[in-house]
Structure formats: structure tokens, C-alpha cells
Enzyme design. Structure first.
Site, short mmCIF file in Angstrom:
data_model
loop_
_atom_site.label_atom_id
_atom_site.label_comp_id
_atom_site.label_asym_id
_atom_site.label_seq_id
_atom_site.Cartn_x
_atom_site.Cartn_y
_atom_site.Cartn_z
N LYS A 104 0.84 -1.20 0.00
CA LYS A 104 0.00 0.00 0.00
C LYS A 104 0.88 1.26 0.00
O LYS A 104 2.10 1.17 0.21
CB LYS A 104 -0.92 -0.04 1.22
CG LYS A 104 -1.87 -1.26 1.26
CD LYS A 104 -2.73 -1.22 2.51
CE LYS A 104 -3.48 -2.52 2.73
NZ LYS A 104 -4.31 -2.48 3.96
N TYR A 159 -11.98 -2.88 -2.57
CA TYR A 159 -12.45 -3.12 -1.19
C TYR A 159 -13.98 -3.24 -1.10
O TYR A 159 -14.54 -2.99 -0.03
CB TYR A 159 -11.95 -2.00 -0.28
CG TYR A 159 -10.52 -2.21 0.20
CD1 TYR A 159 -10.11 -3.39 0.82
CD2 TYR A 159 -9.57 -1.19 0.06
CE1 TYR A 159 -8.81 -3.56 1.27
CE2 TYR A 159 -8.25 -1.37 0.51
CZ TYR A 159 -7.89 -2.56 1.12
OH TYR A 159 -6.61 -2.75 1.57
N ASN A 198 -1.26 -0.45 7.68
CA ASN A 198 -0.67 -1.79 7.86
C ASN A 198 0.08 -2.29 6.63
O ASN A 198 0.34 -3.48 6.48
CB ASN A 198 -1.72 -2.79 8.36
CG ASN A 198 -2.85 -3.01 7.39
OD1 ASN A 198 -2.83 -2.47 6.29
ND2 ASN A 198 -3.82 -3.82 7.79
N HIS A 216 -1.43 -5.64 1.50
CA HIS A 216 -2.68 -6.38 1.28
C HIS A 216 -2.35 -7.75 0.70
O HIS A 216 -1.43 -7.87 -0.11
CB HIS A 216 -3.58 -5.63 0.28
CG HIS A 216 -4.73 -6.47 -0.19
ND1 HIS A 216 -5.89 -6.58 0.53
CD2 HIS A 216 -4.87 -7.29 -1.26
CE1 HIS A 216 -6.71 -7.42 -0.11
NE2 HIS A 216 -6.11 -7.86 -1.20
N GLU A 276 -9.24 -10.50 -7.48
CA GLU A 276 -8.30 -9.38 -7.33
C GLU A 276 -7.24 -9.39 -8.43
O GLU A 276 -6.89 -8.33 -8.95
CB GLU A 276 -7.67 -9.42 -5.93
CG GLU A 276 -8.70 -9.08 -4.85
CD GLU A 276 -8.20 -9.21 -3.42
OE1 GLU A 276 -8.95 -8.82 -2.52
OE2 GLU A 276 -7.08 -9.73 -3.21
P1 ADP Z 1 -6.88 -7.66 5.74
O1 ADP Z 1 -6.21 -6.54 4.97
O2 ADP Z 1 -5.96 -8.21 6.80
O3 ADP Z 1 -7.45 -8.72 4.83
P2 ADP Z 1 -9.60 -6.61 6.16
O4 ADP Z 1 -10.01 -7.19 4.84
O5 ADP Z 1 -10.46 -6.89 7.34
O6 ADP Z 1 -8.10 -7.03 6.56
O7 ADP Z 1 -9.49 -5.04 6.04
C1 ADP Z 1 -8.93 -4.47 4.89
C2 ADP Z 1 -8.10 -3.29 5.30
O8 ADP Z 1 -8.94 -2.31 5.89
C3 ADP Z 1 -7.05 -3.56 6.37
O9 ADP Z 1 -5.86 -4.11 5.84
C4 ADP Z 1 -6.83 -2.18 6.94
O10 ADP Z 1 -5.98 -1.41 6.08
C5 ADP Z 1 -8.22 -1.58 6.88
N1 ADP Z 1 -8.91 -1.73 8.16
C6 ADP Z 1 -9.42 -2.86 8.69
N2 ADP Z 1 -9.97 -2.63 9.88
C7 ADP Z 1 -9.81 -1.31 10.12
C8 ADP Z 1 -10.16 -0.42 11.18
N3 ADP Z 1 -10.80 -0.87 12.25
N4 ADP Z 1 -9.82 0.87 11.07
C9 ADP Z 1 -9.17 1.32 9.99
N5 ADP Z 1 -8.82 0.56 8.96
C10 ADP Z 1 -9.13 -0.73 9.00
#
Ligand code: ADP
Length: 169
Positions: free
Chosen positions: A29, A69, A132, A135, A146
Site C-alpha cells: 500500500k 475493497y 498496515n 494487502h 483481485e
Molecule cells: P486484511 O487486509 O488483513 O485482509 P480486512 O479485509 O479486514 O483485513 O481489512 C482491509 C483493510 O482495511 C485492512 O488491511 C486495513 O488497512 C483496513 N482496516 C481494517 N480494519 C480497520 C479499522 N478498524 N480501522 C481502519 N482501517 C481498518
């Protein structure tokens, strides 16, 4: 998009082990790119023994981020998340290998870096869930969708790596 059967993204290859191979979509990202973490992250997938089959640096539009997303559109952080993903360059990749979808998620670590184990990408390199850095597709159907969203079929490069016989035996 309709999910095709699992066999559709598996390689048609004569090698015995190739039938087990699968592909996943991995993206660094904008925070990971801006922080100079590309080489570290790519290196972890590469050293593991997974094979890079597509890679490009792109700045996604907000509309594109919303498509990526779409499963999260009801979540309160959806708008901010899509603004963030479209805020700068993203390194989009496809990695191939036995178990790469599930193990790629292990390499990445838990969604919240506070809960990611040390040794994982998010555990080692990130602090908060909204930044984080990476992805990874969470299952076979998502991986297929995707990859199709981010790449043209012609951008996926099928080749035999000389390392494969040493990685798989
Ligand atoms: P992952 O990326 O681990 O598959 P998710 O699909 O649940 O996780 O969420 C997608 C992305 O949305 C996360 O990687 C993170 O960047 C963001 N995200 C998830 N939960 C939160 C939150 N509570 N607050 C802000 N951003 C979030």
C-alpha cells in the site's frame, strides 16, 4: 464478477508439482511504498520460494480502490481506506506457489499490527491498522477476482524458475 472453478487459476503444466500451484494478489500500500519497504517485503516472498509472476507500480483511482475493497463498503472506515489506497503509488503483484494464498497471509500477519506476531511483515514493519502497509488475498475466489481486477491476463508471466526443482524437490 462470477467466481470460476478453482482449476481455472491453476497452472496447466507437465511438472508433477505444478498441479499444486496457485496464485495470489499481494499489494504494498502507499504507506509501505513511501516508507521504502518494497525491497524488504518482496524479499520475504522471494526467499520463501514463491515465484513473482506480475508486478507494477500504480496509483489507483478512488473508484478503483472502492472496487478493490467492495466487500468492506458497509464498514465505517471504508471511505478513509479507499482515500488512503488511492493516495499514492501501490506496488501490485501476483505471487505463485504451493499454498501461496494461505501462507502469504501468514507472512503478512494479522490485520491489526498490534496483534501481528513478530517475524510477520505487519508485526515487524507496521504499528496501526489504518497503516498496515500490505494487502493479500484472503482466499481462492478473492485471489482470482483481485488478480483479474488489477492485471490484464497478458501481464501475468508464466515461466519456469530454475529454483523450482530445489524448492519443491
Ligand atoms: P486484511 O487486509 O488483513 O485482509 P480486512 O479485509 O479486514 O483485513 O481489512 C482491509 C483493510 O482495511 C485492512 O488491511 C486495513 O488497512 C483496513 N482496516 C481494517 N480494519 C480497520 C479499522 N478498524 N480501522 C481502519 N482501517 C481498518
Amino acid at each position: 464478477a462470477m467466481a470460476a472453478p478453482a482449476a481455472a487459476y491453476m497452472l496447466q503444466d507437465q511438472d508433477a508439482h505444478a498441479a499444486q500451484l496457485e496464485r495470489t494478489f499481494i499489494a504494498i500500500k502507499p504507506d509501505g511504498v513511501q516508507r521504502g519497504l518494497i525491497a524488504d517485503i518482496v524479499s520475504r516472498f522471494e526467499r520463501k520460494g514463491f515465484k513473482l509472476v506480475a508486478i507494477k507500480l500504480v496509483v489507483p483511482s478512488k473508484d478503483f480502490a472502492q472496487k478493490h475493497y467492495h466487500d468492506l463498503k458497509e464498514r465505517p472506515f471504508f471511505n478513509g481506506l479507499c482515500d488512503f489506497l488511492s493516495s499514492g503509488p501501490v506496488l501490485a503483484m501476483v505471487w505463485e506457489g504451493e499454498g501461496v494464498i494461505k501462507y502469504g497471509r501468514k507472512l503478512i500477519g494479522a490485520t491489526d499490527p498490534q496483534k501481528s506476531e513478530p517475524g510477520t511483515i505487519r508485526g515487524d514493519l507496521a504499528v496501526v491498522v489504518g497503516r498496515n502497509i500490505i494487502h493479500g488475498s484472503d482466499g481462492p475466489e478473492t485471489a482470482q477476482d483481485e488478480i483479474a481486477l488489477w492485471f490484464e491476463p497478458s501481464e501475468l508471466v508464466s515461466y519456469t524458475s530454475n529454483a523450482e526443482k530445489w524448492v519443491y524437490g
